[in-house]
Design an enzyme around this catalytic site. Structure first.
Site, PDB file in Angstrom:
ATOM      1  N   HIS A   1       0.847  -1.192   0.000  1.00 47.73           N
ATOM      2  CA  HIS A   1       0.000   0.000   0.000  1.00 47.73           C
ATOM      3  C   HIS A   1       0.882   1.241   0.000  1.00 47.73           C
ATOM      4  O   HIS A   1       1.786   1.353   0.815  1.00 47.73           O
ATOM      5  CB  HIS A   1      -0.910  -0.016   1.214  1.00 47.73           C
ATOM      6  CG  HIS A   1      -2.035   0.960   1.124  1.00 47.73           C
ATOM      7  ND1 HIS A   1      -1.827   2.311   1.162  1.00 47.73           N
ATOM      8  CD2 HIS A   1      -3.368   0.768   0.981  1.00 47.73           C
ATOM      9  CE1 HIS A   1      -3.011   2.916   1.047  1.00 47.73           C
ATOM     10  NE2 HIS A   1      -3.956   2.011   0.932  1.00 47.73           N
TER      11      HIS A   1
ATOM     12  N   ARG B   1      -2.330   1.071  -6.674  1.00 44.73           N
ATOM     13  CA  ARG B   1      -1.416   0.891  -5.547  1.00 44.73           C
ATOM     14  C   ARG B   1      -0.043   0.391  -5.947  1.00 44.73           C
ATOM     15  O   ARG B   1       0.976   0.963  -5.549  1.00 44.73           O
ATOM     16  CB  ARG B   1      -2.032  -0.086  -4.567  1.00 44.73           C
ATOM     17  CG  ARG B   1      -3.228   0.520  -3.900  1.00 44.73           C
ATOM     18  CD  ARG B   1      -3.898  -0.466  -3.011  1.00 44.73           C
ATOM     19  NE  ARG B   1      -4.968   0.223  -2.299  1.00 44.73           N
ATOM     20  CZ  ARG B   1      -5.794  -0.376  -1.455  1.00 44.73           C
ATOM     21  NH1 ARG B   1      -5.667  -1.671  -1.234  1.00 44.73           N
ATOM     22  NH2 ARG B   1      -6.721   0.306  -0.859  1.00 44.73           N
TER      23      ARG B   1
ATOM     24  N   GLU C   1     -10.123 -12.895   2.536  1.00 43.21           N
ATOM     25  CA  GLU C   1      -8.725 -12.724   2.140  1.00 43.21           C
ATOM     26  C   GLU C   1      -7.975 -14.048   2.159  1.00 43.21           C
ATOM     27  O   GLU C   1      -6.951 -14.201   1.497  1.00 43.21           O
ATOM     28  CB  GLU C   1      -8.048 -11.704   3.079  1.00 43.21           C
ATOM     29  CG  GLU C   1      -6.704 -11.228   2.570  1.00 43.21           C
ATOM     30  CD  GLU C   1      -6.121 -10.089   3.399  1.00 43.21           C
ATOM     31  OE1 GLU C   1      -6.869  -9.456   4.166  1.00 43.21           O
ATOM     32  OE2 GLU C   1      -4.906  -9.845   3.272  1.00 43.21           O
TER      33      GLU C   1
ATOM     34  N   LEU D   1     -13.353  -5.639   1.153  1.00 42.63           N
ATOM     35  CA  LEU D   1     -14.545  -5.677   2.012  1.00 42.63           C
ATOM     36  C   LEU D   1     -15.691  -6.275   1.209  1.00 42.63           C
ATOM     37  O   LEU D   1     -16.441  -7.124   1.682  1.00 42.63           O
ATOM     38  CB  LEU D   1     -14.889  -4.264   2.480  1.00 42.63           C
ATOM     39  CG  LEU D   1     -13.820  -3.557   3.324  1.00 42.63           C
ATOM     40  CD1 LEU D   1     -14.256  -2.148   3.678  1.00 42.63           C
ATOM     41  CD2 LEU D   1     -13.518  -4.349   4.584  1.00 42.63           C
TER      42      LEU D   1
END
Ligand SMILES: Cc1cc2nc3c(=O)[nH]c(=O)nc-3n(C[C@H](O)[C@H](O)[C@H](O)COP(=O)(O)OP(=O)(O)OC[C@H]3O[C@@H](n4cnc5c(N)ncnc54)[C@H](O)[C@@H]3O)c2cc1C
Ligand code: HEM
Ligand code: HEM
Ligand code: SF4
Ligand code: F3S
Ligand code: FES
Lengths: 230, 637, 248
Positions: B266, B330, B425, B441
């Site tokens: 990130h 990212r 995940e 999410l």
């Protein structure tokens, strides 16, 4: 009954009892103060007031009974709440700072208890007129004015001319003031009438009133001690 | 090992409907006879447990925290995507599908991603009904923002606490079922192994983290929703307890581990401040909507930011990617930051940081607006660094954040072990080689609310196998192994602390298998990590007893697994001789330093099969067939 | 900087605990409070001693796991800051710091600084939800929510269930936590239908768990890492009163 039960069983219910009885007690304290302040309008006035009350036994005994119930309820829930709160933390902290909690808020039970003790003494002193407690050696019951009514005025002057008695009264008044300074705002919170918008207003109201109550009551013994009332 | 993705036939937009039609159902009256173990209470685990219990199944849910509500999903800040097109800005299920595939650098399974985009719409409805306080417009309708390299506003958010609010929704639904006795919750309980009976997943071994007791639990199916493995890098944005243990144990029992080398870095985290650092804190990517990323033009420029004139600043993202600028995806932004720092132009202590500057935004929109948008993030930055981002630019640096890899699952989210389902995940399914912001999410909730509840029934309906008792020999055998492992860890009594091993592993992973990987660096790790494993089992010190609340022991078990897993991660990275998404091999890049994919040879899912201790695992390939989209070179210029 | 720590050590609920003094050497102001404890623990482990047990997970102030009473104040007294977000720059070199667990009958101690906060989960299970089974719900925009209501609900929803309010309250009352959850759901249109049962259920469970009563001292608000407002307690008092009147 079913609806009433939770008021006494649940934690919040007891708080409502606390608050409602608190208001009523506050109401009495205010009325009583107004009654007592008449002492400054001369013996005539206050004695007639005393006589007027005596002449209405129904009203008086009604009030006394109601008052008794209220005080008992208030004390009952106070004891229950305080006991539960002690039990909720069996093992205390080695170091504990009650951040954000005012002194008054932390000492409600103590201030309350002493007020209770005061009330008992006070009843013996001025209502039951037990000679033993007034330390003047006189029997206030014998004091009559020109009209042949009980001489409340002389009783008060005599009573407070005893320094120890006056000091005890003043201490009790101070504690009542402390008690109310928190109680009067806590009340609104307990009944859910408080929020950001008014909380400032409410706490100022509480402080103001508790001080007014104190000054009002205190003025009488002080006036006697400093010879304003003879 | 055969890997059948079980992708339904037919046009992509019909596949999920077709699947739901073909999936066998369980008679409502029989549902409660089926016991399901769900490991994990994050978005995936909690939503699955609640929904399965609502359907009538008997559920046991496990988590290592003291409450299911503390699963690390709670830390998600930015938001959740959904193809609602409430903004009428041209969004659609198809566009979300396309963006996710493209963002994943064409290494995800088309059918799964399309389904994800389809159900994304239902997720928002569900969450709102549960009372998730999403941001609203004055009209009272839901607000959206554009997020993480998307050109439409499809991200729903609840201040900086989207993950927390979504998790609370699922957690409350879960607690409701617990209250009704349909779910039995086991907090502070860690899964230490998986039990197979006749090749089907039929139970797990757990350790009660309070009493230390090791017990067996049997069930008709086991669901793993245990989150990501970013902590293999020691420093990451994950919680301290996040671990690979659950899926690693499953792998060692025969489940295939897919694409472990796909890890996401990130770009906007708070830089490391020293050796003591215990975890890294993420600053929501939404900051990049108004912040401008820059470093000094000249190397080793030690002047404070305000003394560096405009002309001597390099807004490198805006320079390299004009159309996306500071919102470039990212992996791309992270690598650009690393290049700048490797080039000696990094800022802050150790030169490991770049500026994220809000001064222009403040000039343009005023402090008030910026405060409204980011105050909680600026406050967080200040508590940690002691600096105010209103006055000086933030310093940010990339950090490991998410892991796209995980246990291999088919279209029904079942692993190659029948009866073992993997959600969130912990599985590899939907994000390919790189995950778009606000999509995890979405995936966790899609899996738990809307996919597993359908597919697990099919497994029950088509496999009538009695649930074994925990007295079964298999349970006893595994129980012995687990207990021995625990006592082994305690008996070594060496010199080195667990943390020091974890930290060393992390350094190896970050330096040699982080943002940039090479044949040579990966081979170095494949040499060094086994050495570290060996030393660990000789020289680690784990104080205390096993029959007690023992955090060192918990950590030791997790690090032992990370040590083994790290090796597999590097091996996978070595075997993937191309660059794609989060996986960047320096040997494979375009002349201007962009990731260079090799679709002819590498458009497959690498699924690793365990071969036993000390043996090299075998890689199986699930070819990625693109019927709908055609693979293109990802360009954000 | 160097510090002296007085830490509560207790092997388990059945043995008796005591304060043990430790020296924390070479602490860097940029460390978080928990990283400081990590350093101390590394030292202990290296000596083969048992490290100090304390809870933490996210270490970014959102999971609510961390729970230390520092110098008599839960979370250490930095406004709106959880223990894991507290940094050593707020302490003085040479300072003595006492560290204790949450203290409440409803939060039984597990070990050292670790307690069991399961009571909070049971309060939620007793009504702290909206019964919306998966599927069969209307479109998200079918229920417009006035922005002010949503903002207020969000303020309440920010609670991380750390339990500091209980730890700080002289009565170990859980009112702020319960009020926050009840208000979060009660302020939203979706939460209205179940509002009365919710409030009654949660309060009944709160009492059953053995938390104290609120006497409006306000410490909870002062230590709350999410700065949850006392107004929500007033709201809960009001809502519970109404629910009693509507009772049968
Ligand atoms: C700081 C941060 C910010 C993020 N922001 C965003 C964002 O804005 N948008 C977005 O879409 N995604 C975001 N993500 C990613 C996203 O939050 C996660 O990928 C997602 O929440 C994972 O959910 P999960 O249910 O799969 O796992 P988790 O929420 O991690 O849950 C794992 C569960 O498994 C349990 N568990 C783990 N191991 C064991 C074991 N061995 N035994 C028993 N139980 C075990 C844990 O107790 C926990 O309950 C973010 C991630 C981080 C770290
Ligand atoms: C004339 C005498 C008294 C008056 C006017 C009075 C008034 C009040 C008021 C207004 C409150 C606030 C109620 C609330 O918090 O909701 C209160 C609370 C309280 N009172 Fe009294 N009270 C009196 C006597 C007593 C006595 C005799 C006791 C004896 C124990 C007592 C103990 C308490 C306690 C413990 C509380 C609770 C504090 C709280 O909940 O915040 N009070 N009182
Ligand atoms: C200077 C202060 C006070 C004075 C001069 C005073 C005076 C009196 C007098 C003269 C009476 C007798 C009235 C009668 O019998 O008809 C009385 C009764 C009483 N007072 Fe006070 N009082 C004072 C303060 C208080 C306070 C602070 C309280 C309560 C907290 C209190 C509570 C009562 C009560 C309960 C009675 C009994 C009422 C009744 O007889 O029905 N007084 N007081
Ligand atoms: S109200 Fe505040 S202090 Fe209490 S649990 Fe919630 S966040 Fe923690
Ligand atoms: S501190 Fe306790 S007394 Fe009430 S106001 Fe907060 S719960
Ligand atoms: S550790 Fe998560 S809030 Fe402190």
């Amino acid at each position: 009954m079913n609806t009433l039960k939770p008021f006494f069983a649940s934690s919040l219910g007891k708080k409502y009892v606390m608050a409602v009885t608190g208001i009523l007690l506050f109401g009495f304290v205010v009325m009583h103060l107004l009654g007592n302040l008449q002492v400054f309008m001369g013996s005539e006035q206050i004695n007639d007031y005393g006589h007027f009350l005596k002449s209405k036994p129904l009203l008086v005994w009604g009030a006394r009974l109601g008052l008794l119930v209220v005080v008992l309820l208030h004390i009952w829930s106070a004891i229950r709440l305080t006991a539960e709160n002690k039990a909720a933390r069996p093992i205390g902290y080695g170091e504990y700072k009650a951040v954000g909690a005012s002194y008054a808020s932390r000492t409600m039970f103590m201030s309350g208890l002493i007020i209770a003790a005061f009330i008992v003494y006070h009843l013996l002193h001025y209502t039951a007129l037990v000679p033993a407690v007034n330390l003047t050696g006189k029997d206030f019951g014998q004091l009559l004015d020109s009209k042949g009514h009980p001489d409340v005025y002389r009783m008060i002057v005599l009573g407070f001319s005893q320094v120890i008695v006056s000091v005890f009264y003043l201490i009790a008044m101070a504690l009542l003031c402390l008690h109310l300074s928190h109680g009067l705002q806590s009340m609104f919170q307990s009944l859910g009438w408080k929020n950001r918008k008014y909380s400032g207003l409410i706490s100022n109201f509480a402080r103001l009133f508790s001080i007014v109550i104190f000054l009002g009551y205190a003025s009488i013994p002080l006036a006697v001690l400093f010879g304003v009332l003879k | 090992m055969k890997l059948d993705p079980k992708i339904p036939s037919g046009p992509i937009e019909k596949k999920w409907d077709k699947a739901r039609l073909d999936l066998k159902l369980v008679n409502p009256a029989n549902k409660r006879k089926f016991e399901i173990i769900v490991v994990g209470s994050g978005l995936a685990g909690a939503s699955a447990s609640a929904t399965l219990a609502e359907l009538g199944y008997s559920v046991k849910c496990f988590c290592y925290q003291d409450s299911p509500r503390r699963a690390h999903s709670i830390a998600a800040q930015g938001g959740i995507n959904a193809a609602k097109n409430y903004q009428n800005d041209g969004d659609s299920v198809y566009r979300l599908f396309y963006d996710t595939i493209k963002g994943g650098d064409f290494r995800a399974r088309e059918a799964n991603v399309y389904r994800l985009a389809q159900v994304s719409v239902n997720i928002i409805d569900q969450c709102v009904a549960q009372g998730v306080p999403f941001a609203r417009e004055y009209s009272g309708y839901l607000a959206n923002r554009s997020f993480g390299g998307a050109q439409v506003s499809r991200t729903f958010y609840a201040r900086g606490q989207t993950g927390q609010q979504l998790l609370l929704g699922a957690y409350q639904a879960l607690e409701r079922q617990i209250g009704q006795g349909k779910v039995k919750m086991y907090p502070r309980t860690e899964m230490l192994d998986l039990v197979l009976v006749d090749g089907h997943a039929k139970g797990i071994l757990v350790r009660d983290l309070v009493t230390g007791e090791v017990t067996s639990h049997s069930a008709d199916a086991v669901v793993l929703a245990t989150g990501g493995y970013s902590n293999v890098f020691y420093l990451s944005t994950n919680a301290r307890g996040c671990n690979v243990t659950a899926i690693w144990r499953a792998y060692k029992r025969g489940a295939a581990m897919a694409n472990p080398c796909y890890t996401q870095i990130h770009p906007t985290c708070i830089p490391v401040s020293g050796e003591h650092q215990s975890k890294l804190t993420l600053m929501s990517e939404s900051l990049r909507n108004d912040g401008r990323v820059w470093v000094p033009k000249q190397r080793g420029d030690k002047r404070p930011s305000h003394e560096i004139p405009e002309s001597e600043r390099d807004y490198f993202l805006e320079r390299k990617y004009p159309s996306y600028g500071n919102l470039a995806p990212r992996d791309i932004s992270s690598r650009a930051a690393k290049e700048a720092c490797d080039d000696g132009r990094g800022v802050g202590p150790g030169g490991l940081g770049v500026y994220l500057d809000f001064s222009d935004a403040i000039k343009r929109l005023g402090v008030k607006t910026i405060r409204e948008r980011y105050d909680n993030l600026f406050a967080m930055y200040q508590t940690i660094t002691g600096e105010s981002a209103y006055e000086t630019p933030m310093r940010i640096y990339p950090a490991v954040h998410y892991t796209m890899g995980g246990l291999w699952v088919d279209y029904n989210l079942m692993s190659n072990i029948p009866g073992l389902f993997v959600l969130g995940e912990a599985n590899f399914s939907d994000h390919g080689a790189n995950r778009l912001g606000a999509s995890a999410l979405m995936q966790g909730l899609a899996d738990g609310y809307f996919v597993l509840p359908y597919t697990i029934g099919h497994y029950f309906a088509s496999n009538k196998i009695a649930r074994p008792a925990t007295s079964h020999t298999e349970f006893k055998r595994v129980e012995e192994e687990v207990k021995q492992r625990v006592s082994k860890l305690l008996s070594i009594k060496g010199k080195r602390t667990v943390t020091s091993f974890h930290r060393e592993l992390g350094k190896l992973m970050w330096n040699n298998c982080g943002m940039a990987r090479s044949e040579q660096s990966l081979n170095e790790n494949l040499r060094r990590i086994p050495e570290l494993q060996e030393e660990f089992w000789k020289n680690v010190v784990v104080p205390g007893e096993g029959s007690d609340f023992n955090q060192s022991l918990e950590h030791a078990g997790r690090v032992a697994d990370f040590l083994e897993f790290g090796e597999l991660l590097c091996r996978d990275a070595l075997e993937r001789r191309e660059s794609c998404g989060g996986h960047f091999r320096v040997e494979y890049q375009t002349e201007d330093g962009e990731a260079l994919r090799n679709d002819e040879e590498y458009s497959y899912v690498a699924a690793w099969e365990y071969q036993g201790p000390g043996k090299t695992p075998i890689m199986h390939k699930e070819p990625l067939v693109y019927e709908e989209l055609k693979m293109t070179q990802r360009s954000y210029k | 900087m160097n510090l002296t720590l007085k830490v509560w050590r207790q092997k388990n609920p059945s043995t008796r605990g005591e304060f043990v003094t430790y020296e924390a050497r070479d602490i860097i102001p940029d460390m978080s409070f928990l990283e400081m404890l990590d350093v101390v623990n590394e030292g202990l482990i290296a000596r083969g001693d048992e490290p100090i047990a304390f809870d933490s997970d996210c270490r970014e102030g959102i999971c609510g796991m961390c729970s230390l009473v520092i110098n008599g104040i839960p979370h250490g007294g930095q406004k709106g800051t959880a223990t894991c977000q507290l940094h050593m720059r707020h302490f003085r070199d040479g300072q003595t710091i006492t560290i204790e667990p949450w203290r409440a009958k409803a939060f039984p101690l597990i070990k050292d600084l670790v307690t069991n906060r399961g009571a909070f989960d049971r309060i939620i299970a007793a009504g702290g939800y909206i019964s919306a089974a998966t599927g069969g719900v209307p479109d998200a925009n079918a229920i417009p929510v006035p922005k002010p209501d949503q903002e207020k609900a969000m303020d309440a929803a920010a609670c991380i269930a750390c339990g500091a309010c209980v730890a700080a309250c002289k009565n170990a009352s859980a009112m702020l936590f319960v009020a926050a959850k009840a208000s979060h759901l009660g302020l939203l249109p979706q939460g209205k239908p179940e509002h009365d049962q919710r409030v009654r259920g949660m309060v009944a469970q709160m009492d059953a768990e053995g938390f104290g009563n609120c006497t409006v001292t306000g410490s909870c608000e002062a230590v709350c890492p999410k700065e949850i407002s006392l107004d929500f307690i007033a709201k809960l008092n009001r809502d519970y009163f109404k629910s009693l009147l509507k009772n049968e």
